[in-house]
Motif scaffolding. Structure first.
Motif, PDB file in Angstrom:
ATOM      1  N   MET A   1      20.267  -8.919   5.449  1.00 45.41           N
ATOM      2  CA  MET A   1      19.797  -9.681   6.600  1.00 45.41           C
ATOM      3  C   MET A   1      18.496  -9.086   7.093  1.00 45.41           C
ATOM      4  SD  MET A   1      21.736 -10.347  10.244  1.00 45.41           S
ATOM      5  CE  MET A   1      21.808  -8.594  10.616  1.00 45.41           C
ATOM      6  N   ALA A   2      17.491  -9.904   7.219  1.00 45.31           N
ATOM      7  CA  ALA A   2      16.201  -9.426   7.677  1.00 45.31           C
ATOM      8  C   ALA A   2      16.275  -9.046   9.148  1.00 45.31           C
ATOM      9  CB  ALA A   2      15.142 -10.512   7.479  1.00 45.31           C
ATOM     10  N   LYS A   3      15.450  -8.069   9.539  1.00 46.19           N
ATOM     11  CA  LYS A   3      15.407  -7.646  10.924  1.00 46.19           C
ATOM     12  C   LYS A   3      14.446  -8.546  11.679  1.00 46.19           C
ATOM     13  CE  LYS A   3      14.767  -3.554  13.806  1.00 46.19           C
ATOM     14  NZ  LYS A   3      14.437  -2.116  13.816  1.00 46.19           N
ATOM     15  N   HIS A   4      14.874  -9.023  12.846  1.00 43.46           N
ATOM     16  CA  HIS A   4      14.046  -9.914  13.640  1.00 43.46           C
ATOM     17  C   HIS A   4      13.762  -9.239  14.970  1.00 43.46           C
ATOM     18  CE1 HIS A   4      14.779 -13.148  10.744  1.00 43.46           C
ATOM     19  NE2 HIS A   4      16.030 -12.754  10.749  1.00 43.46           N
ATOM     20  N   GLU A   5      12.499  -8.938  15.203  1.00 42.20           N
ATOM     21  CA  GLU A   5      12.103  -8.217  16.403  1.00 42.20           C
ATOM     22  C   GLU A   5      11.917  -9.172  17.572  1.00 42.20           C
ATOM     23  OE1 GLU A   5      12.005  -5.061  16.565  1.00 42.20           O
ATOM     24  OE2 GLU A   5      11.972  -4.421  14.469  1.00 42.20           O
ATOM     25  N   ASN A   6      12.233  -8.671  18.770  1.00 38.83           N
ATOM     26  CA  ASN A   6      11.911  -9.354  20.017  1.00 38.83           C
ATOM     27  C   ASN A   6      12.548 -10.734  20.155  1.00 38.83           C
ATOM     28  OD1 ASN A   6      10.172  -7.171  20.727  1.00 38.83           O
ATOM     29  ND2 ASN A   6       8.566  -8.070  19.436  1.00 38.83           N
ATOM     30  N   VAL A   7      13.688 -10.939  19.539  1.00 38.95           N
ATOM     31  CA  VAL A   7      14.431 -12.183  19.740  1.00 38.95           C
ATOM     32  C   VAL A   7      15.343 -11.987  20.945  1.00 38.95           C
ATOM     33  CG1 VAL A   7      16.070 -13.826  18.762  1.00 38.95           C
ATOM     34  CG2 VAL A   7      14.343 -12.761  17.301  1.00 38.95           C
ATOM     35  N   SER A   8      15.255 -12.882  21.925  1.00 38.05           N
ATOM     36  CA  SER A   8      16.016 -12.688  23.160  1.00 38.05           C
ATOM     37  C   SER A   8      17.515 -12.846  22.917  1.00 38.05           C
ATOM     38  CB  SER A   8      15.562 -13.690  24.220  1.00 38.05           C
ATOM     39  OG  SER A   8      15.973 -15.004  23.889  1.00 38.05           O
ATOM     40  N   LEU A   9      18.306 -12.181  23.769  1.00 40.02           N
ATOM     41  CA  LEU A   9      19.753 -12.263  23.664  1.00 40.02           C
ATOM     42  C   LEU A   9      20.240 -13.683  23.910  1.00 40.02           C
ATOM     43  CD1 LEU A   9      22.379 -10.718  23.201  1.00 40.02           C
ATOM     44  CD2 LEU A   9      22.414 -10.178  25.657  1.00 40.02           C
ATOM     45  N   SER A  10      19.538 -14.434  24.748  1.00 39.08           N
ATOM     46  CA  SER A  10      19.942 -15.811  25.013  1.00 39.08           C
ATOM     47  C   SER A  10      19.865 -16.662  23.748  1.00 39.08           C
ATOM     48  CB  SER A  10      19.073 -16.425  26.115  1.00 39.08           C
ATOM     49  OG  SER A  10      17.712 -16.438  25.747  1.00 39.08           O
ATOM     50  N   VAL A  11      18.862 -16.405  22.906  1.00 40.17           N
ATOM     51  CA  VAL A  11      18.755 -17.115  21.627  1.00 40.17           C
ATOM     52  C   VAL A  11      19.898 -16.690  20.702  1.00 40.17           C
ATOM     53  CG1 VAL A  11      17.360 -17.464  19.549  1.00 40.17           C
ATOM     54  CG2 VAL A  11      16.260 -17.423  21.791  1.00 40.17           C
ATOM     55  N   ILE A  12      20.149 -15.402  20.629  1.00 40.97           N
ATOM     56  CA  ILE A  12      21.234 -14.891  19.782  1.00 40.97           C
ATOM     57  C   ILE A  12      22.569 -15.504  20.187  1.00 40.97           C
ATOM     58  CG2 ILE A  12      22.502 -12.833  19.063  1.00 40.97           C
ATOM     59  CD1 ILE A  12      19.671 -13.030  17.935  1.00 40.97           C
ATOM     60  N   ARG A  13      22.775 -15.645  21.491  1.00 45.65           N
ATOM     61  CA  ARG A  13      24.048 -16.198  21.968  1.00 45.65           C
ATOM     62  C   ARG A  13      24.214 -17.677  21.616  1.00 45.65           C
ATOM     63  NH1 ARG A  13      26.906 -12.666  24.779  1.00 45.65           N
ATOM     64  NH2 ARG A  13      25.887 -11.005  25.975  1.00 45.65           N
ATOM     65  N   ARG A  14      23.118 -18.367  21.338  1.00 42.52           N
ATOM     66  CA  ARG A  14      23.223 -19.775  20.941  1.00 42.52           C
ATOM     67  C   ARG A  14      23.479 -19.946  19.441  1.00 42.52           C
ATOM     68  NH1 ARG A  14      19.354 -20.530  25.190  1.00 42.52           N
ATOM     69  NH2 ARG A  14      17.561 -20.236  23.822  1.00 42.52           N
ATOM     70  N   LEU A  15      23.168 -18.926  18.648  1.00 44.98           N
ATOM     71  CA  LEU A  15      23.319 -19.057  17.197  1.00 44.98           C
ATOM     72  C   LEU A  15      24.751 -19.374  16.755  1.00 44.98           C
ATOM     73  CD1 LEU A  15      20.980 -16.259  15.761  1.00 44.98           C
ATOM     74  CD2 LEU A  15      20.529 -18.714  15.968  1.00 44.98           C
ATOM     75  N   PRO A  16      25.776 -18.713  17.319  1.00 48.23           N
ATOM     76  CA  PRO A  16      27.133 -19.068  16.890  1.00 48.23           C
ATOM     77  C   PRO A  16      27.478 -20.529  17.122  1.00 48.23           C
ATOM     78  CG  PRO A  16      27.159 -16.980  18.056  1.00 48.23           C
ATOM     79  CD  PRO A  16      25.788 -17.559  18.241  1.00 48.23           C
ATOM     80  N   ARG A  17      26.922 -21.112  18.190  1.00 51.93           N
ATOM     81  CA  ARG A  17      27.194 -22.533  18.459  1.00 51.93           C
ATOM     82  C   ARG A  17      26.530 -23.405  17.398  1.00 51.93           C
ATOM     83  NH1 ARG A  17      25.348 -26.505  22.677  1.00 51.93           N
ATOM     84  NH2 ARG A  17      27.130 -27.885  22.997  1.00 51.93           N
ATOM     85  N   TYR A  18      25.294 -23.077  17.016  1.00 49.86           N
ATOM     86  CA  TYR A  18      24.651 -23.803  15.924  1.00 49.86           C
ATOM     87  C   TYR A  18      25.498 -23.681  14.659  1.00 49.86           C
ATOM     88  CZ  TYR A  18      20.339 -23.922  18.743  1.00 49.86           C
ATOM     89  OH  TYR A  18      19.412 -24.144  19.725  1.00 49.86           O
ATOM     90  N   TYR A  19      25.944 -22.473  14.387  1.00 51.26           N
ATOM     91  CA  TYR A  19      26.725 -22.213  13.173  1.00 51.26           C
ATOM     92  C   TYR A  19      28.001 -23.060  13.162  1.00 51.26           C
ATOM     93  CZ  TYR A  19      28.998 -19.466   9.496  1.00 51.26           C
ATOM     94  OH  TYR A  19      29.616 -19.061   8.344  1.00 51.26           O
ATOM     95  N   ARG A  20      28.658 -23.125  14.322  1.00 51.32           N
ATOM     96  CA  ARG A  20      29.904 -23.885  14.424  1.00 51.32           C
ATOM     97  C   ARG A  20      29.662 -25.386  14.241  1.00 51.32           C
ATOM     98  NH1 ARG A  20      31.894 -25.603  19.281  1.00 51.32           N
ATOM     99  NH2 ARG A  20      30.774 -23.947  20.402  1.00 51.32           N
ATOM    100  N   PHE A  21      28.637 -25.925  14.895  1.00 52.06           N
ATOM    101  CA  PHE A  21      28.348 -27.355  14.772  1.00 52.06           C
ATOM    102  C   PHE A  21      27.934 -27.714  13.349  1.00 52.06           C
ATOM    103  CE2 PHE A  21      28.673 -27.693  19.283  1.00 52.06           C
ATOM    104  CZ  PHE A  21      28.812 -29.045  19.554  1.00 52.06           C
ATOM    105  N   LEU A  22      27.120 -26.876  12.738  1.00 48.43           N
ATOM    106  CA  LEU A  22      26.702 -27.139  11.359  1.00 48.43           C
ATOM    107  C   LEU A  22      27.893 -27.094  10.411  1.00 48.43           C
ATOM    108  CD1 LEU A  22      23.432 -25.032  11.419  1.00 48.43           C
ATOM    109  CD2 LEU A  22      23.541 -27.520  11.127  1.00 48.43           C
ATOM    110  N   GLY A  23      28.815 -26.172  10.655  1.00 47.98           N
ATOM    111  CA  GLY A  23      30.024 -26.110   9.839  1.00 47.98           C
ATOM    112  C   GLY A  23      30.849 -27.373   9.955  1.00 47.98           C
TER     113      GLY A  23
END
Length: 222
Positions: A1-23
């Motif tokens: 997994m590539a390291k992503h600098e300066n990504v806000s926690l609010s964005v990270i917290r939305r990723l699981p929801r994207y993952y779930r909807f895409l699934g």
């Protein structure tokens, strides 16, 4: 997994929801979707979706949209789901047992490898194929198996001391249900404090707001 600098926690917290909807889209046989279509399904703006995904390089194609399978896989990789972190559970009472029994850990990036308690009534029971061990055996277990994450379903008054001890044993992340907001004085320790009561009270507020504004109930859309 590539390291992503300066990504806000609010964005990270939305990723699981994207993952779930895409699934869910994949399960329904949908293999391509635009940001607008995805926004309508998720209740967020298309602009927000594009901004979030652009933090990791962007994955859509002009005039095509998103390849659902590829994006689902990429977000899973960003979240580290493919890493399979070893997690242990402390506290096998009603809440701990329920979570251990019903949570799909493996599809969310974790392998449940040990369950511990101090109650003689619980020790020796089997939950999800794992025998509950006495908490006194934790140091040796951690030295041998080296888990990196602990789920805490323990009394509030013991959470900080136990968490401190677990850090010394190599734990680097906590999923904390103890009703105590862990504030560990260590570098590079991750804590997710989960307060089910807070969520329930938020629901209480929102439902009361709806009842005050529209006591007669919802109207049919024309």
């Amino acid at each position: 997994m590539a390291k992503h600098e300066n990504v806000s926690l609010s964005v990270i917290r939305r990723l699981p929801r994207y993952y779930r909807f895409l699934g869910d889209l994949l399960k329904n046989g949908i293999h391509r979707i635009s940001s607008r279509e995805l926004s309508l399904k998720m209740g967020v703006t298309a602009s927000q979706i594009r901004q979030d995904l652009n933090c990791f390089g962007g994955f859509g194609q002009q005039g095509y949209g998103y390849n659902v399978e590829a994006l689902h896989k990429e977000i899973g990789s960003i979240l580290g789901i493919d890493k399979g972190l070893d997690i242990i559970l402390l506290g096998a009472g009603n809440l701990g047992r329920a979570i251990a029994s019903h949570m799909s850990f493996d599809s969310r990036g974790f392998n449940l490898i040990g369950i511990f308690d101090v109650s003689e009534d619980i020790i020796g029971q089997t939950i999800r194929g794992i025998r509950v061990s006495h908490a006194d055996t934790l140091p040796e277990f951690c030295r041998q198996r080296r888990p990196k994450v602990a789920m805490l379903c323990i009394p509030k008054n013991s959470a900080q001391e136990i968490a401190d001890n677990l850090v010394e044993l190599g734990i680097r992340g906590f999923w904390n249900f103890s009703h105590y907001d862990l504030a560990l004085d260590y570098d590079n320790i991750v804590v997710e404090n989960v307060h089910l009561g807070d969520s329930l009270m938020t629901l209480c507020y929102r439902v009361n707001e709806v009842l005050e504004q529209n006591p007669e109930g919802p109207q049919e859309k024309e």
